[in-house]
Motif scaffolding. Structure first.
Motif, PDB file in Angstrom:
ATOM      1  N   SER A 250      75.912  -7.575  29.873  1.00  0.00           N
ATOM      2  CA  SER A 250      76.271  -7.354  31.265  1.00  0.00           C
ATOM      3  C   SER A 250      77.328  -6.277  31.439  1.00  0.00           C
ATOM      4  O   SER A 250      77.494  -5.754  32.533  1.00  0.00           O
ATOM      5  CB  SER A 250      76.789  -8.659  31.881  1.00  0.00           C
ATOM      6  N   SER A 251      78.030  -5.919  30.364  1.00  0.00           N
ATOM      7  CA  SER A 251      79.159  -5.010  30.558  1.00  0.00           C
ATOM      8  C   SER A 251      78.693  -3.595  30.885  1.00  0.00           C
ATOM      9  O   SER A 251      79.490  -2.760  31.291  1.00  0.00           O
ATOM     10  CB  SER A 251      80.050  -5.002  29.312  1.00  0.00           C
ATOM     11  N   TRP A 252      77.403  -3.344  30.747  1.00  0.00           N
ATOM     12  CA  TRP A 252      76.848  -2.052  31.136  1.00  0.00           C
ATOM     13  C   TRP A 252      76.662  -1.952  32.652  1.00  0.00           C
ATOM     14  O   TRP A 252      76.387  -0.871  33.183  1.00  0.00           O
ATOM     15  CB  TRP A 252      75.479  -1.822  30.457  1.00  0.00           C
ATOM     16  N   ALA A 254      78.488  -2.230  35.467  1.00  0.00           N
ATOM     17  CA  ALA A 254      79.318  -1.423  36.376  1.00  0.00           C
ATOM     18  C   ALA A 254      79.006   0.074  36.259  1.00  0.00           C
ATOM     19  O   ALA A 254      78.697   0.720  37.268  1.00  0.00           O
ATOM     20  CB  ALA A 254      80.801  -1.704  36.130  1.00  0.00           C
ATOM     21  N   HIS A 294      80.790  -9.982  25.124  1.00  0.00           N
ATOM     22  CA  HIS A 294      81.495  -9.108  24.188  1.00  0.00           C
ATOM     23  C   HIS A 294      82.844  -9.695  23.780  1.00  0.00           C
ATOM     24  O   HIS A 294      83.422 -10.491  24.506  1.00  0.00           O
ATOM     25  CB  HIS A 294      81.715  -7.733  24.824  1.00  0.00           C
ATOM     26  N   HIS A 301      90.586  -6.241  28.277  1.00  0.00           N
ATOM     27  CA  HIS A 301      89.491  -5.311  28.577  1.00  0.00           C
ATOM     28  C   HIS A 301      88.282  -6.049  29.137  1.00  0.00           C
ATOM     29  O   HIS A 301      87.582  -5.553  30.026  1.00  0.00           O
ATOM     30  CB  HIS A 301      89.114  -4.524  27.313  1.00  0.00           C
ATOM     31  N   LEU A 302      88.027  -7.222  28.596  1.00  0.00           N
ATOM     32  CA  LEU A 302      86.888  -7.998  29.085  1.00  0.00           C
ATOM     33  C   LEU A 302      87.115  -8.409  30.549  1.00  0.00           C
ATOM     34  O   LEU A 302      86.203  -8.316  31.381  1.00  0.00           O
ATOM     35  CB  LEU A 302      86.695  -9.239  28.202  1.00  0.00           C
ATOM     36  N   GLN A 304      88.886  -6.808  32.653  1.00  0.00           N
ATOM     37  CA  GLN A 304      88.724  -5.602  33.467  1.00  0.00           C
ATOM     38  C   GLN A 304      87.244  -5.310  33.723  1.00  0.00           C
ATOM     39  O   GLN A 304      86.851  -4.911  34.824  1.00  0.00           O
ATOM     40  CB  GLN A 304      89.398  -4.415  32.772  1.00  0.00           C
ATOM     41  N   ILE A 305      86.429  -5.519  32.699  1.00  0.00           N
ATOM     42  CA  ILE A 305      84.985  -5.315  32.876  1.00  0.00           C
ATOM     43  C   ILE A 305      84.435  -6.319  33.894  1.00  0.00           C
ATOM     44  O   ILE A 305      83.625  -5.976  34.755  1.00  0.00           O
ATOM     45  CB  ILE A 305      84.256  -5.433  31.524  1.00  0.00           C
ATOM     46  N   MET A 308      85.227  -4.990  37.214  1.00  0.00           N
ATOM     47  CA  MET A 308      84.433  -3.806  37.588  1.00  0.00           C
ATOM     48  C   MET A 308      82.987  -4.162  37.925  1.00  0.00           C
ATOM     49  O   MET A 308      82.365  -3.564  38.783  1.00  0.00           O
ATOM     50  CB  MET A 308      84.462  -2.788  36.441  1.00  0.00           C
ATOM     51  N   MET A 309      82.448  -5.151  37.198  1.00  0.00           N
ATOM     52  CA  MET A 309      81.038  -5.492  37.413  1.00  0.00           C
ATOM     53  C   MET A 309      80.857  -6.575  38.475  1.00  0.00           C
ATOM     54  O   MET A 309      79.748  -6.991  38.767  1.00  0.00           O
ATOM     55  CB  MET A 309      80.400  -5.971  36.117  1.00  0.00           C
TER      56      MET A 309
END
Lengths: 357, 135
Positions: A250-252, A254, A294, A301-302, A304-305, A308-309
């Motif tokens: 899923s991190s792709w 955003a 991830h 960072h996770l 933040q992702i 963003m998403m």
């Protein structure tokens, strides 16, 4: 969200990716026309098999059989141990591999009858197992009939097919399936496993060499399908259609949506049926499941992702039990605020699956 | 550090393991070519029951990247969930030994005749010597 006093401090947990399998090929044959018994040789894929164990080694049922084949053991090891309220069951018949559409449709029917018999109608007195109606997109008309047959089953909550495909799923030939899903309020889910196998295109420009490469690439096919759904106008044609993107990461999401939104601003004229920003369709019609989540070195960072998403609205928890890359609900996620946690673990799926009580 | 008799030598054959509970700690005791090793039964990655994993070797390549060899056969424990490899003798992971490691315990073999009473309900044999884990 109020703390309900549950040990996990969540309103509940809905696991959106749990895999039941038949105890044996013979168990499945009981539901499959005999003309196919010799054609459908095994559950496994011809290649891209896991080099070690694709099924958790500690998930072997005490009474025998493969991991995921014993409803009682699964209920104990997954639902009870982790306090999961509902398990959305997704069988993996590798349905899209087969060149014979009649055979594929019969295989889908067999899996649906087997699932209802072994997991939903029986061994399910607490109603916590919820099923997926498997369809073979090789024969969209048969897929429609299959959905119609099972749509009113109390425990069938979505329609399912492989993300492995010879064609991106936004194409018109699949629209009758979406029309039927929309009519019955059933989400349409795609799940990897048959990419680059049988009649399917690989998710990468060519055929991967190893399981490692193949499995890392699965995320590409999910992304391609999402772009196709949006650019072909599927969500304008069927505004009530809900799509679940399962096990594709899923991190792709955003950066893909940034690209799509930006592209649409200049290219909207080519796709006039795409009437809104692509990101708006995702927010309204699409959900992604969390597994495999991830594990960046910096947990921030996770988070933040997630921000963003828009994970607060679009992510649903999944464990992928009993597979090797199982994401336990306890040690997988970073520390999150209570609302975000409840949305991901429970509320988003509760809203998405209309047939959950 | 207390001694806990967990098995008799003959009970854990070469290449085999026994998972025991000492107090609240689950521990796997492994026999690698006649030597005994004990490690905690929790994977430091995501908490899986590590000692239920498969015991294997590991593939490495030398200076020539296509020269793939199997080494440490019988000494590598692969986690039953995500497949991470751990050296049973040290408890250290292969991927990141200084960050991901599992606690290991000293193991000795009792040179005397075994005691009659074993911890908990483990079967005993008067002919074999005892495997002792120090926790």
């Amino acid at each position: 969200m109020a703390d309900t006093g549950k040990p996990n401090k969540l309103n509940g947990i809905i696991d959106c990716d749990v895999h039941p399998i038949p105890r044996s090929l013979e168990e499945l044959h009981a539901y499959l026309p005999s003309r196919w018994h010799k054609h459908y040789f095994s559950f496994s894929r011809p290649f891209y098999n896991h080099p070690h164990h694709v099924l958790r080694l500690d998930a072997l049922p005490e009474k025998g059989g493969a991991p995921g084949s014993d409803p009682d053991f699964l209920r104990e090891q997954l639902l009870h141990q982790f306090g999961i309220d509902y398990a959305i069951l997704l069988p993996i018949p590798n349905i899209t591999m087969w060149p014979n559409p009649t055979m594929a449709a019969d295989l889908a029917r067999a899996y649906n009858q087997w699932l209802a018999d072994k997991w939903l109608d029986n061994n399910n007195s607490d109603g916590r197992f919820k099923g997926s109606i498997t369809v073979a997109p090789q024969d969209p008309q048969a897929a429609v009939r299959e959905i119609e047959h099972w749509a009113n089953h109390p425990h069938m909550v979505q329609v399912l097919t492989d993300s492995g495909s010879g064609m991106n799923y936004g194409h018109k030939q699949f629209h009758p399936i979406y029309e039927t899903c929309e009519h019955y309020g059933l989400p349409f889910a795609i799940h990897p496993t048959s990419e680059g196998l049988g009649i399917n295109s690989p998710a990468s420009p060519g055929y991967p060499t190893t399981y490692f490469e193949w499995s890392a690439s699965l995320t590409f096919s999910i992304q391609a399908h999402l772009v196709s759904f949006i650019s072909e106008g599927v969500f304008e044609r069927f505004p009530g259609l809900k799509v679940a993107l399962v096990e594709g990461g899923s991190s792709w999401l955003a950066p893909l949506l940034w690209r799509l939104d930006e592209g649409w601003r200049g290219l909207r004229n080519e796709v006039p049926w795409v009437k809104k920003l692509p990101s708006e369709y995702v927010r309204e019609n699409v959900r992604v499941t969390s597994q495999p989540l991830h594990s960046p070195e910096n947990k921030e960072h996770l988070l933040q992702i997630f921000e963003m998403m828009n994970a607060r609205e679009v992510m649903m928890y999944a464990s992928d039990y009993p597979h090797w890359d199982f994401d336990s609900p306890i040690r997988t996620f970073p520390k999150m605020d209570g609302d975000l946690k409840n949305r991901i673990f429970y509320e988003n799926a509760k809203d998405f699956y209309q047939k959950l009580p | 550090m207390a001694e806990h008799v967990v098995a008799t030598v003959g009970e854990i054959r070469e290449g085999k393991r026994k998972i025991v509970k000492i107090g609240n700690i689950s521990i796997g005791v492994f026999n690698i070519k006649g030597e005994f090793f004990a490690i905690k039964n929790i994977c430091p990655h995501k908490g899986a029951p590590l000692c239920k994993g498969s015991v294997q070797g590991m593939y490495v390549c030398g200076d020539d990247l296509d020269d793939v060899r199997l080494i440490n056969e019988g000494e590598i424990l692969r986690c039953p969930w995500h497949g991470w490899e751990f050296n049973i003798k040290s408890g250290k992971s292969i991927v990141d030994p200084n960050r991901y490691y599992v606690k290991n315990y000293e193991v000795t073999v009792d040179r005397e005749q075994p005691v009659d009473a074993q911890v908990e309900t483990f079967p005993t044999s008067v002919r074999d010597k005892n495997v002792i884990v120090h926790v």
